[in-house]
Design a protein around this motif. Sequence first.
Motif, mmCIF file in Angstrom:
data_model
loop_
_atom_site.group_PDB
_atom_site.id
_atom_site.type_symbol
_atom_site.label_atom_id
_atom_site.label_comp_id
_atom_site.label_asym_id
_atom_site.label_seq_id
_atom_site.Cartn_x
_atom_site.Cartn_y
_atom_site.Cartn_z
ATOM 1 N N LEU A 5 39.588 -41.113 -46.603
ATOM 2 C CA LEU A 5 39.487 -39.878 -46.203
ATOM 3 C C LEU A 5 40.869 -39.662 -45.279
ATOM 4 O O LEU A 5 41.380 -38.749 -45.008
ATOM 5 C CB LEU A 5 38.301 -39.776 -45.069
ATOM 6 N N GLU A 6 41.115 -40.801 -44.510
ATOM 7 C CA GLU A 6 42.380 -40.967 -43.623
ATOM 8 C C GLU A 6 43.671 -40.394 -44.459
ATOM 9 O O GLU A 6 44.416 -39.493 -44.272
ATOM 10 C CB GLU A 6 42.760 -41.912 -43.096
ATOM 11 N N LYS A 7 43.748 -40.910 -45.793
ATOM 12 C CA LYS A 7 44.858 -40.451 -46.824
ATOM 13 C C LYS A 7 44.759 -39.033 -46.979
ATOM 14 O O LYS A 7 45.866 -38.439 -47.417
ATOM 15 C CB LYS A 7 44.840 -41.387 -47.840
ATOM 16 N N ARG A 8 43.718 -38.329 -46.912
ATOM 17 C CA ARG A 8 43.715 -36.863 -46.950
ATOM 18 C C ARG A 8 43.526 -36.133 -45.530
ATOM 19 O O ARG A 8 43.246 -34.957 -45.638
ATOM 20 C CB ARG A 8 42.294 -36.612 -47.934
ATOM 21 N N GLN B 120 39.801 -37.488 -40.096
ATOM 22 C CA GLN B 120 39.647 -38.416 -38.809
ATOM 23 C C GLN B 120 37.918 -38.863 -38.967
ATOM 24 O O GLN B 120 37.566 -38.456 -38.115
ATOM 25 C CB GLN B 120 39.937 -38.092 -37.485
ATOM 26 N N PRO B 121 37.359 -39.892 -39.883
ATOM 27 C CA PRO B 121 35.965 -40.219 -39.888
ATOM 28 C C PRO B 121 35.599 -41.089 -38.568
ATOM 29 O O PRO B 121 36.495 -41.834 -37.933
ATOM 30 C CB PRO B 121 36.038 -41.052 -41.097
ATOM 31 N N ARG B 122 34.439 -40.989 -38.529
ATOM 32 C CA ARG B 122 33.610 -41.980 -37.566
ATOM 33 C C ARG B 122 32.740 -42.687 -38.451
ATOM 34 O O ARG B 122 31.919 -42.052 -39.265
ATOM 35 C CB ARG B 122 33.080 -41.163 -36.531
ATOM 36 N N ILE B 123 32.760 -44.012 -38.124
ATOM 37 C CA ILE B 123 31.691 -44.993 -38.767
ATOM 38 C C ILE B 123 30.882 -45.639 -37.838
ATOM 39 O O ILE B 123 31.185 -45.874 -36.646
ATOM 40 C CB ILE B 123 32.551 -45.944 -39.673
ATOM 41 N N LYS C 144 35.254 -33.242 -38.649
ATOM 42 C CA LYS C 144 34.813 -34.896 -38.276
ATOM 43 C C LYS C 144 33.849 -35.011 -39.588
ATOM 44 O O LYS C 144 32.900 -34.343 -39.837
ATOM 45 C CB LYS C 144 33.807 -34.822 -36.934
ATOM 46 N N VAL C 145 33.963 -36.128 -40.063
ATOM 47 C CA VAL C 145 33.113 -36.579 -41.085
ATOM 48 C C VAL C 145 32.512 -37.996 -40.737
ATOM 49 O O VAL C 145 33.182 -38.975 -40.217
ATOM 50 C CB VAL C 145 33.800 -37.055 -42.354
#
Length: 379
Positions: free
Chosen positions: A19-22, A25-28, A2-3
Motif C-alpha cells: 500500500l505504501e508503494k501505491r 498511509q496504512p495503520r496497523i 486511511k486503510v
Amino acid sequence: MKVDIIGAGICGLTTAIALEKRGFQPRIYEQAKTLKPVGAGIILASNAMQVYRNLGLEEQLNSNGIPLSALNITNDKLKVISKVDLNYFRDKYNLQSIAIHRGKLQEVLLDNLKQTEIHPDHQLKDLTKEKEGYQLKYENGKSVNSSLLLGADGIHSKVRAALFPNSKIRNMKQLCWRGVTEFKLPSIYKSELNEIWGRGDRFAFVQFSEDKIYWYAVKSFEKSENEFSSDKLSLYFEKYPPIVQEIIKATAFDTIHVTVMEDLEPIKKWHDEFACLMGDAAHATTPNMGQGACQSIEDAYTLADCLANQSDSRAFAAYQKLRMSKAHQVVNQSWQIGKISHWKNPIGIAFRNSILKIIPEKLNLVQLEKLFQLERKVS
C-alpha cells in the motif's frame, strides 16, 4: 484515504508495504505488546518471491535465507518417492524459492515500512458498522473509526467473526510440532526440503541458514491432541531414519511449538462494503503445501493493486474475484494431501508410494506452474 489493517503478521506487514508503494498511509493494529521476531521456519515459494521482487525485497530476503533446489517426499527410509525440481522455476522466473526464519522475514518487512503507523497492544474487542465504515473497539479501552478495514488477523479472526459469524474452523485431528535448531545437515540434504511419510505421521527438515535447520513433525490423533506428550516426541518417531532422532535430540525442548492442524472451511464471501478479509482470516489452510503464507502474500499485493485502481469497496470485489478460486483450491488440495500422507494401512501406503513414484516429474511441474503464476500482471 486511511486503510486500517488488523494484524501485524506476514500478511498485514506485506500489505502495508504494498500500500505504501501505491501512495497509501496504512495503520496497523496488533494485539501483541511488542513486535519481536517469533516463529520457526518458512518456505517462500516462487509466487511469494515474485511479489517480494516487485516490492523491492528480493535481495534482502535472499541474504537472510537459503535457496532451495528441490522439494522431496520420501518414504520412511528417506528414499525419494516424489520430487519437484525448483531450479525449473528459478530459470523460468529468474528467482529462487528460499527457506528463511519467520522472524527474519518479519524483520525485513518491518525495516521496509516507512509511513505506516503501527499500534501494538491493540487486541480487537469488537467492531460496530456505521454509515461510512466501522468503529473499532480494543481491549485496552481505545477506539478508532475506520473507513476501509482489512482483516489480516489469522484463522481465529475477530473481523471475520463479525462479518461472517457462521464460518467454520475444521480440525484435521493432526498434531504438529515445529522446531529450530543448530544442526549440520549432510551435504546431500542441503538446499532441499525433505518430508518423510510414515504410518499416520510424517517428519520434515530443511536448512534455512548456514548453521540452522527448521523441522516439523506431524502425527494423527483419534480423539484429542492430549493423546501425545511433547517430551515423548523422539519415541513417536523412533522407527524413522537416525537423522530424525538426531534432529529432535538437538532441539531444546522448551523451544518447540505445538499446534493442532486446522483450516477454515471455504466461505463464499470475503468482504462487505467497508471491510475485507485477507490471508488466514479469509482462507486459512493446513500447511501441507507450504502455501499458507505464500497465498497471504499474494493477497497483499493483489488487494493493494486493486485499491490503487479503485479506492473504495469495489476494490474488494475485484480482489475476491482474482484471488478466491486459487486460494480455495490450495485449501482443498492441502486438506487432501494431509489425509493421504497420514494413511496407516500398509497396503494403502505401498499403493500410495508406488503411485507417487510413477507420476512424471513434469506433471508435478505443470501443477506447480499454475500455482506459482500470479493471477494478474502486476506492475
